[in-house]
Each structure stands twice: as structure tokens, then as C-alpha cells.
Write a protein that holds these residues in place. Structure first.
Motif, mmCIF file in Angstrom:
data_model
loop_
_atom_site.group_PDB
_atom_site.id
_atom_site.type_symbol
_atom_site.label_atom_id
_atom_site.label_comp_id
_atom_site.label_asym_id
_atom_site.label_seq_id
_atom_site.Cartn_x
_atom_site.Cartn_y
_atom_site.Cartn_z
ATOM 1 N N GLU A 91 16.008 -1.778 5.525
ATOM 2 C CA GLU A 91 15.584 -1.578 4.131
ATOM 3 C C GLU A 91 16.463 -0.489 3.526
ATOM 4 N N ARG A 92 17.520 -0.890 2.872
ATOM 5 C CA ARG A 92 18.511 0.062 2.348
ATOM 6 C C ARG A 92 18.008 0.843 1.135
ATOM 7 N N ASP A 93 17.200 0.209 0.308
ATOM 8 C CA ASP A 93 16.680 0.864 -0.882
ATOM 9 C C ASP A 93 15.555 1.814 -0.481
ATOM 10 N N SER A 94 15.720 3.101 -0.733
ATOM 11 C CA SER A 94 14.742 4.097 -0.272
ATOM 12 C C SER A 94 13.370 3.904 -0.914
ATOM 13 N N ARG A 95 13.336 3.510 -2.181
ATOM 14 C CA ARG A 95 12.031 3.295 -2.838
ATOM 15 C C ARG A 95 11.276 2.129 -2.192
ATOM 16 N N SER A 96 11.992 1.083 -1.915
ATOM 17 C CA SER A 96 11.389 -0.079 -1.277
ATOM 18 C C SER A 96 10.914 0.269 0.141
ATOM 19 N N PHE A 97 11.716 1.044 0.848
ATOM 20 C CA PHE A 97 11.355 1.475 2.197
ATOM 21 C C PHE A 97 10.077 2.307 2.175
ATOM 22 N N VAL A 98 9.995 3.258 1.264
ATOM 23 C CA VAL A 98 8.798 4.101 1.146
ATOM 24 C C VAL A 98 7.586 3.249 0.773
ATOM 25 N N ALA A 99 7.786 2.276 -0.096
ATOM 26 C CA ALA A 99 6.684 1.383 -0.475
ATOM 27 C C ALA A 99 6.195 0.588 0.728
ATOM 28 N N HIS A 100 7.121 0.087 1.560
ATOM 29 C CA HIS A 100 6.742 -0.655 2.754
ATOM 30 C C HIS A 100 6.037 0.251 3.771
ATOM 31 N N LEU A 101 6.507 1.483 3.899
ATOM 32 C CA LEU A 101 5.840 2.445 4.799
ATOM 33 C C LEU A 101 4.416 2.716 4.336
ATOM 34 N N SER A 102 4.250 2.903 3.045
ATOM 35 C CA SER A 102 2.928 3.168 2.483
ATOM 36 C C SER A 102 1.988 1.984 2.708
ATOM 37 N N GLU A 103 2.507 0.800 2.490
ATOM 38 C CA GLU A 103 1.718 -0.416 2.697
ATOM 39 C C GLU A 103 1.323 -0.556 4.168
ATOM 40 N N ASN A 104 2.266 -0.270 5.069
ATOM 41 C CA ASN A 104 1.995 -0.338 6.500
ATOM 42 C C ASN A 104 0.906 0.656 6.893
ATOM 43 N N PHE A 105 0.983 1.859 6.353
ATOM 44 C CA PHE A 105 -0.025 2.890 6.635
ATOM 45 C C PHE A 105 -1.404 2.440 6.139
ATOM 46 N N ALA A 106 -1.444 1.814 4.979
ATOM 47 C CA ALA A 106 -2.716 1.333 4.428
ATOM 48 C C ALA A 106 -3.326 0.256 5.324
ATOM 49 N N HIS A 107 -2.507 -0.659 5.839
ATOM 50 C CA HIS A 107 -3.005 -1.698 6.744
ATOM 51 C C HIS A 107 -3.546 -1.077 8.030
ATOM 52 N N ARG A 108 -2.794 -0.160 8.587
ATOM 53 C CA ARG A 108 -3.237 0.491 9.827
ATOM 54 C C ARG A 108 -4.523 1.281 9.601
ATOM 55 N N SER A 109 -4.604 1.941 8.466
ATOM 56 C CA SER A 109 -5.799 2.743 8.162
ATOM 57 C C SER A 109 -7.040 1.868 8.041
ATOM 58 N N ARG A 110 -6.875 0.685 7.496
ATOM 59 C CA ARG A 110 -8.023 -0.216 7.360
ATOM 60 C C ARG A 110 -8.583 -0.584 8.730
ATOM 61 N N PHE A 111 -7.722 -0.842 9.692
ATOM 62 C CA PHE A 111 -8.189 -1.201 11.028
ATOM 63 C C PHE A 111 -8.588 0.033 11.838
ATOM 64 N N ASP A 112 -8.069 1.190 11.489
ATOM 65 C CA ASP A 112 -8.400 2.444 12.168
ATOM 66 C C ASP A 112 -9.839 2.883 11.890
ATOM 67 N N ALA A 113 -10.310 2.638 10.672
ATOM 68 C CA ALA A 113 -11.681 2.979 10.252
ATOM 69 C C ALA A 113 -12.028 4.445 10.511
ATOM 70 N N GLY A 114 -11.062 5.314 10.326
ATOM 71 C CA GLY A 114 -11.323 6.740 10.448
ATOM 72 C C GLY A 114 -11.337 7.274 11.876
ATOM 73 N N ALA A 115 -11.014 6.454 12.858
ATOM 74 C CA ALA A 115 -11.064 6.890 14.258
ATOM 75 C C ALA A 115 -9.862 7.760 14.648
ATOM 76 N N CYS A 116 -8.785 7.686 13.884
ATOM 77 C CA CYS A 116 -7.543 8.432 14.196
ATOM 78 C C CYS A 116 -7.090 8.149 15.625
ATOM 79 N N SER A 117 -7.174 6.881 16.013
ATOM 80 C CA SER A 117 -6.820 6.480 17.370
ATOM 81 C C SER A 117 -6.034 5.179 17.318
ATOM 82 N N GLU A 118 -4.794 5.234 17.749
ATOM 83 C CA GLU A 118 -3.975 4.028 17.745
ATOM 84 C C GLU A 118 -4.536 2.951 18.683
ATOM 85 N N PRO A 119 -4.987 3.296 19.896
ATOM 86 C CA PRO A 119 -5.575 2.256 20.750
ATOM 87 C C PRO A 119 -6.794 1.582 20.109
#
Length: 111
Positions: A9-37
Motif C-alpha cells: 500500500e504505497r499511498d500512506s493515507r490509504s494504508f492508514v485507513a486500512h490499518l484503522s479498518e483492520n483494528f476496528a475488525h479486530r476490536s469487534r471480535f476482541d470484545a474488550g478482552a485485550c487478548s489476541e488468542p
């Protein structure tokens, strides 16, 4: 999950947007547990229970090929764990749970 990379992802804005989206997806499944497993356990449960097609993957920021590999590893590990149980009454409950997990993962891999 998908893994955004600045290498692809060469465009930094697009990269940051994808990172943010990825974090949001992970957070939804994390449900506040702060645990990757626990996040991956929650994701796998959702995958077993729901439709695991391309639309589901896009909606949840998931790589279907990684989920298929995870499913194969669950099937392999649960099968090996069943072999370690010695058949005592104390193992019956664990065997049933492992058989259910093994069956669910194997069934998912065939669809």
C-alpha cells in the motif's frame, strides 16, 4: 484477519485507513478482552456458526485462506488431543467436546 502492509500500500493515507479498518475488525471480535488468542477464538466461533463466503470475509476483514488453514489446524490438533485421552470417566466430557470441535472443523473444511 487481513494484514495491511506499507510494502503493498504505497499511498500512506490509504494504508492508514486500512490499518484503522483492520483494528476496528479486530476490536469487534476482541470484545474488550485485550487478548489476541481470545480474539481469534471469537473469530473462529463466528466463522463456524456463519456463512464463510467472500461477503462475510470482506465484512469482517478476514482472509478466507487463513481461516481455512486455521480450520485445518483445529481439526489436526483436536484429533491429536483425542488420542491423548486415556478413556477414563474423567476424560469423557473432554472427549465429547473435542469430538464436537473436530467434527465442526472437518465439516467446515468440506463446504
Amino acid at each position: 484477519f487481513l494484514m495491511p502492509s506499507s510494502v503493498f500500500e504505497r499511498d500512506s493515507r490509504s494504508f492508514v485507513a486500512h490499518l484503522s479498518e483492520n483494528f476496528a475488525h479486530r476490536s469487534r471480535f476482541d470484545a474488550g478482552a485485550c487478548s489476541e488468542p481470545l480474539t481469534y477464538l471469537s473469530l473462529y466461533r463466528a466463522w463456524l456458526l456463519g456463512d464463510h463466503g467472500n461477503q462475510w470475509a470482506r465484512k469482517n476483514g478476514v482472509s478466507l485462506s487463513r481461516m481455512a488453514r486455521m480450520d485445518m489446524m483445529v481439526a489436526d490438533l483436536s484429533g491429536k488431543m483425542m488420542g491423548l485421552l486415556d478413556g477414563t470417566k474423567a476424560d469423557e466430557h473432554q472427549r465429547k467436546k473435542l469430538e464436537d470441535l473436530h467434527g465442526a472443523s472437518r465439516a467446515r473444511g468440506k463446504t
